[in-house]
Design a protein around this motif. Structure first.
Motif, PDB file in Angstrom:
ATOM      1  N   VAL A  48      95.963 114.545 -10.861  1.00 37.51           N
ATOM      2  CA  VAL A  48      95.183 115.097  -8.677  1.00 37.51           C
ATOM      3  C   VAL A  48      95.951 114.890  -8.311  1.00 37.51           C
ATOM      4  CG1 VAL A  48      94.323 114.920  -7.401  1.00 37.51           C
ATOM      5  CG2 VAL A  48      92.882 115.255  -9.645  1.00 37.51           C
ATOM      6  N   ARG A  49      96.931 115.580  -7.514  1.00 31.84           N
ATOM      7  CA  ARG A  49      98.309 115.413  -7.330  1.00 31.84           C
ATOM      8  C   ARG A  49      97.877 115.321  -5.030  1.00 31.84           C
ATOM      9  NH1 ARG A  49      99.998 113.594 -10.703  1.00 31.84           N
ATOM     10  NH2 ARG A  49     101.636 114.320 -11.718  1.00 31.84           N
ATOM     11  N   TYR A  50      96.124 116.400  -4.911  1.00 27.27           N
ATOM     12  CA  TYR A  50      95.913 116.457  -4.141  1.00 27.27           C
ATOM     13  C   TYR A  50      94.292 116.073  -3.925  1.00 27.27           C
ATOM     14  CZ  TYR A  50      94.411 118.812   0.716  1.00 27.27           C
ATOM     15  OH  TYR A  50      94.439 118.524   1.843  1.00 27.27           O
ATOM     16  N   VAL A  51      93.887 114.984  -2.915  1.00 27.69           N
ATOM     17  CA  VAL A  51      92.437 115.077  -2.735  1.00 27.69           C
ATOM     18  C   VAL A  51      92.127 115.416  -1.295  1.00 27.69           C
ATOM     19  CG1 VAL A  51      90.632 113.074  -2.845  1.00 27.69           C
ATOM     20  CG2 VAL A  51      91.744 113.760  -4.549  1.00 27.69           C
ATOM     21  N   SER A  52      91.292 116.685  -0.646  1.00 29.91           N
ATOM     22  CA  SER A  52      90.885 116.884   0.684  1.00 29.91           C
ATOM     23  C   SER A  52      89.523 116.376   1.072  1.00 29.91           C
ATOM     24  CB  SER A  52      90.176 118.381   0.322  1.00 29.91           C
ATOM     25  OG  SER A  52      89.614 118.459  -0.155  1.00 29.91           O
ATOM     26  N   SER A  53      88.916 116.370   1.881  1.00 28.60           N
ATOM     27  CA  SER A  53      87.869 115.393   2.678  1.00 28.60           C
ATOM     28  C   SER A  53      86.723 116.080   1.572  1.00 28.60           C
ATOM     29  CB  SER A  53      88.088 116.010   4.130  1.00 28.60           C
ATOM     30  OG  SER A  53      87.570 116.876   4.240  1.00 28.60           O
ATOM     31  N   ALA A  54      86.807 117.715   0.708  1.00 27.93           N
ATOM     32  CA  ALA A  54      85.770 118.093   0.363  1.00 27.93           C
ATOM     33  C   ALA A  54      85.628 117.093  -0.903  1.00 27.93           C
ATOM     34  CB  ALA A  54      86.528 119.854  -0.298  1.00 27.93           C
ATOM     35  N   GLY A  55      86.887 116.872  -1.470  1.00 25.48           N
ATOM     36  CA  GLY A  55      86.824 116.334  -3.320  1.00 25.48           C
ATOM     37  C   GLY A  55      86.353 115.171  -2.804  1.00 25.48           C
ATOM     38  N   LEU A  56      87.172 114.387  -1.209  1.00 28.76           N
ATOM     39  CA  LEU A  56      85.895 112.761  -1.617  1.00 28.76           C
ATOM     40  C   LEU A  56      84.699 112.858  -1.247  1.00 28.76           C
ATOM     41  CD1 LEU A  56      88.460 111.464   1.161  1.00 28.76           C
ATOM     42  CD2 LEU A  56      88.511 110.726  -1.257  1.00 28.76           C
ATOM     43  N   ARG A  57      84.092 113.727  -0.837  1.00 30.87           N
ATOM     44  CA  ARG A  57      83.272 114.051  -0.677  1.00 30.87           C
ATOM     45  C   ARG A  57      81.988 114.235  -2.060  1.00 30.87           C
ATOM     46  NH1 ARG A  57      78.954 117.515  -0.821  1.00 30.87           N
ATOM     47  NH2 ARG A  57      80.567 119.697  -1.802  1.00 30.87           N
ATOM     48  N   VAL A  58      82.825 114.740  -3.108  1.00 31.36           N
ATOM     49  CA  VAL A  58      82.387 114.877  -4.373  1.00 31.36           C
ATOM     50  C   VAL A  58      82.321 113.491  -5.062  1.00 31.36           C
ATOM     51  CG1 VAL A  58      82.776 115.903  -6.472  1.00 31.36           C
ATOM     52  CG2 VAL A  58      82.837 117.940  -4.759  1.00 31.36           C
ATOM     53  N   LEU A  59      83.245 112.833  -4.821  1.00 27.40           N
ATOM     54  CA  LEU A  59      83.284 111.683  -5.291  1.00 27.40           C
ATOM     55  C   LEU A  59      82.440 110.438  -4.408  1.00 27.40           C
ATOM     56  CD1 LEU A  59      87.122 111.263  -6.257  1.00 27.40           C
ATOM     57  CD2 LEU A  59      85.539 111.846  -8.063  1.00 27.40           C
ATOM     58  N   LEU A  60      82.059 110.932  -3.745  1.00 30.07           N
ATOM     59  CA  LEU A  60      81.394 109.446  -2.748  1.00 30.07           C
ATOM     60  C   LEU A  60      79.897 110.380  -3.322  1.00 30.07           C
ATOM     61  CD1 LEU A  60      80.658 107.512  -0.916  1.00 30.07           C
ATOM     62  CD2 LEU A  60      80.744 109.394   1.211  1.00 30.07           C
ATOM     63  N   LYS A  61      79.555 111.349  -3.626  1.00 27.11           N
ATOM     64  CA  LYS A  61      78.251 111.952  -3.472  1.00 27.11           C
ATOM     65  C   LYS A  61      77.940 111.043  -5.468  1.00 27.11           C
ATOM     66  CE  LYS A  61      75.737 115.645  -4.028  1.00 27.11           C
ATOM     67  NZ  LYS A  61      74.923 117.072  -3.588  1.00 27.11           N
ATOM     68  N   THR A  62      78.863 111.941  -6.033  1.00 33.94           N
ATOM     69  CA  THR A  62      78.592 111.175  -7.428  1.00 33.94           C
ATOM     70  C   THR A  62      78.975 109.483  -7.305  1.00 33.94           C
ATOM     71  OG1 THR A  62      79.980 112.791  -8.266  1.00 33.94           O
ATOM     72  CG2 THR A  62      79.811 111.073  -9.810  1.00 33.94           C
TER      73      THR A  62
END
Length: 108
Positions: A48-62
């Motif tokens: 993974v070369r890029y994580v947006s705020s939406a991606g961070l939200r997925v990791l936080l929710k998980t």
């Protein structure tokens, strides 16, 4: 984006390849949350070369779902740009992070 699932002892490893952003967040969330029932979950972010705020939200929710279910959750192999986003956002203090997949597996 692709997510390849592999079993590593008791843990399930989800290796993400591609961007974790608005376009891929819904698919990633569905897959990661489904994997929580398989035991400890390690998300390998090496490709993974890029994580947006939406991606961070997925990791936080998980991570929150894992905590509620009593399942261990961690990430590993963050690339420098992704690690920087984790550190700036404070996620490095919320989600356990390991330098390599082997370290994450060894941590249980």
């Amino acid at each position: 984006m692709q997510i390849v699932e592999t079993r590593a002892g008791a843990a399930m490893v989800a290796a993400i390849d591609g961007r974790l952003d608005t376009a891929t967040a819904a698919e990633a969330e569905t897959k990661l949350l489904a994997l929580l029932g398989a035991g400890p979950l390690i998300v390998d972010l090496e490709a993974v070369r890029y994580v947006s705020s939406a991606g961070l939200r997925v990791l936080l929710k998980t991570a929150k779902q894992a905590q509620s279910a009593g399942v261990k959750f961690s990430v590993c192999a963050l690339q420098p740009a992704v690690r920087e986003v984790f550190e700036i956002s404070g996620f490095d203090r919320i989600i356990p992070s390991y330098a390599t997949r082997a370290e994450a597996i060894a941590a249980g």
